[in-house]
Design an enzyme around this catalytic site. Sequence first.
Site, PDB file in Angstrom:
ATOM      1  N   ASP A 105       0.823  -1.218   0.000  1.00 40.75           N
ATOM      2  CA  ASP A 105       0.000   0.000   0.000  1.00 40.75           C
ATOM      3  C   ASP A 105       0.856   1.267   0.000  1.00 40.75           C
ATOM      4  OD1 ASP A 105      -2.435   1.340   0.033  1.00 40.75           O
ATOM      5  OD2 ASP A 105      -3.219   0.252   1.769  1.00 40.75           O
ATOM      6  N   ASP A 161     -10.298   3.578  -3.397  1.00 43.99           N
ATOM      7  CA  ASP A 161     -11.000   2.387  -2.901  1.00 43.99           C
ATOM      8  C   ASP A 161     -12.423   2.262  -3.445  1.00 43.99           C
ATOM      9  OD1 ASP A 161      -8.705   2.088  -1.498  1.00 43.99           O
ATOM     10  OD2 ASP A 161      -9.637   2.045   0.484  1.00 43.99           O
TER      11      ASP A 161
HETATM   12  C1  GLA Z   1      -5.997   1.463   1.531  1.00 42.11           C
HETATM   13  C2  GLA Z   1      -6.186   0.424   0.432  1.00 42.11           C
HETATM   14  C3  GLA Z   1      -7.331  -0.498   0.828  1.00 42.11           C
HETATM   15  C4  GLA Z   1      -7.009  -1.179   2.140  1.00 42.11           C
HETATM   16  C5  GLA Z   1      -6.738  -0.141   3.220  1.00 42.11           C
HETATM   17  C6  GLA Z   1      -6.197  -0.774   4.496  1.00 42.11           C
HETATM   18  O1  GLA Z   1      -7.091   2.302   1.633  1.00 42.11           O
HETATM   19  O2  GLA Z   1      -6.462   1.052  -0.791  1.00 42.11           O
HETATM   20  O3  GLA Z   1      -7.561  -1.459  -0.180  1.00 42.11           O
HETATM   21  O4  GLA Z   1      -5.894  -2.010   1.974  1.00 42.11           O
HETATM   22  O5  GLA Z   1      -5.773   0.821   2.783  1.00 42.11           O
HETATM   23  O6  GLA Z   1      -5.944   0.171   5.493  1.00 42.11           O
END
Ligand code: GLA
Length: 411
Positions: free
Chosen positions: A148, A203
């Site tokens: 990430d 997301d």
């Molecule tokens: C980010 C990623 C998500 C998830 C969260 C976890 O937002 O894009 O898919 O992994 O972090 O904290």
Amino acid sequence: MKTIVILALLPFVSLSALADKFEGLALSPPMGWNSWNTFGCDIDEGLIKTIADKMVASGMRDAGYQYVNIDDCWHGERDENGFIQPDKTRFPSGIKALADYVHNKGLKLGIYSDAGDKTCGGRPGSNGHEYQDAIQYARWGIDYLKYDWCNTENLSAPGAYRTMRDALAAAGRPVVLSICEWGDNKPWLWGKEMGHLWRTTGDIINCWDCEVDHGSWSSWGILRILDMQQGLRQYAGPDHWNDPDMMEVGNGMSEHEDRAHFSIWAMLAAPLIAGNDLRSMSKSTQKILTHSEVIAVNQDALGVQAFKYKTQNDVEIWFKPLQDKQWAMMILNRGDKKAGVSFDWRNENVVDPDFPGNGQFYTAGFANSRYKIFDLWANKSAGTTKSSLRVSVEPHAVKLYRLEKITSEIH
Ligand code: GLA
């Protein structure tokens, strides 16, 4: 003399091997499950084991789902030597024991980290510990890493992902590297060298067409994410996929919307990472997630993403070239009303705008060739391309077809 030459070359050979990603781990889009969309930080080893059991019992493993991926918040502290440890309360048996359990089911285990000092959930990130983390993952038997991009203010994205790629290579265990930097630094331009898939957007959230504003970032519904894929298909292919995020099938949308969502992901050759609670999934969700013909569209060996061929009001018609001169076709009704669609094959010149790019673009040639039509969600054949297709498509729904060439005679 020969021996000397070979020996002299050896160091260079191994050095260059060290710098590559593990090739061939994702020749078709990865399939699996991830904890985040349903469970967020509320995860533990019991849950992950039960999910692995359910992947088998529900038929998902046999349908092609391989990876059980633990997302954020599994972490505890680093030990006195700097090696990361799992949260002792939530994962008391340790990750190695969990990996053994998952492997014994014929599945693979994925884990999550972040290129910054801290993950998005505030747990320890890998910045400065990449090589140690990769060694630890290899010791545990990890097969997939989602990496990430929170808390990375002073980092270069290609640089940070290259470091983790090299660390994984040095640790020696083949690991799929899932680049998760939300499309911020155009990963489609450099991600192929570093990893096997890259997120193209922020997301996902379980709605058809919405934006949920969280202040400094937003999460996006299915159609918003679909629209953000424009212009990216040319960058994806076997072992390097655009990732429009993990799925929300079974997380509250209607059955039509879930089917459409799954069809769109199939057409986009997107990684199929389920994000629902497999312990309580309905029969209908299970049927969607394990539909073998739709999965075959996604996993097709050509590895070419669909393109939008036509838009008529709320309706979009998409085509995806498949191996053996077959095609997949999706009619997507984005709107709130039922839509009547007619498609006169003979007058439609369906040619791939991007692939394969050497002057021989995939061409359906409906004017000269006839195809059998299979309606994938109805599980039945739907005639041929001899006569026009006339269908009505429910609101927020799709029709999904596979077209199989039968003859090259003129109609
Ligand atoms: C980010 C990623 C998500 C998830 C969260 C976890 O937002 O894009 O898919 O992994 O972090 O904290």
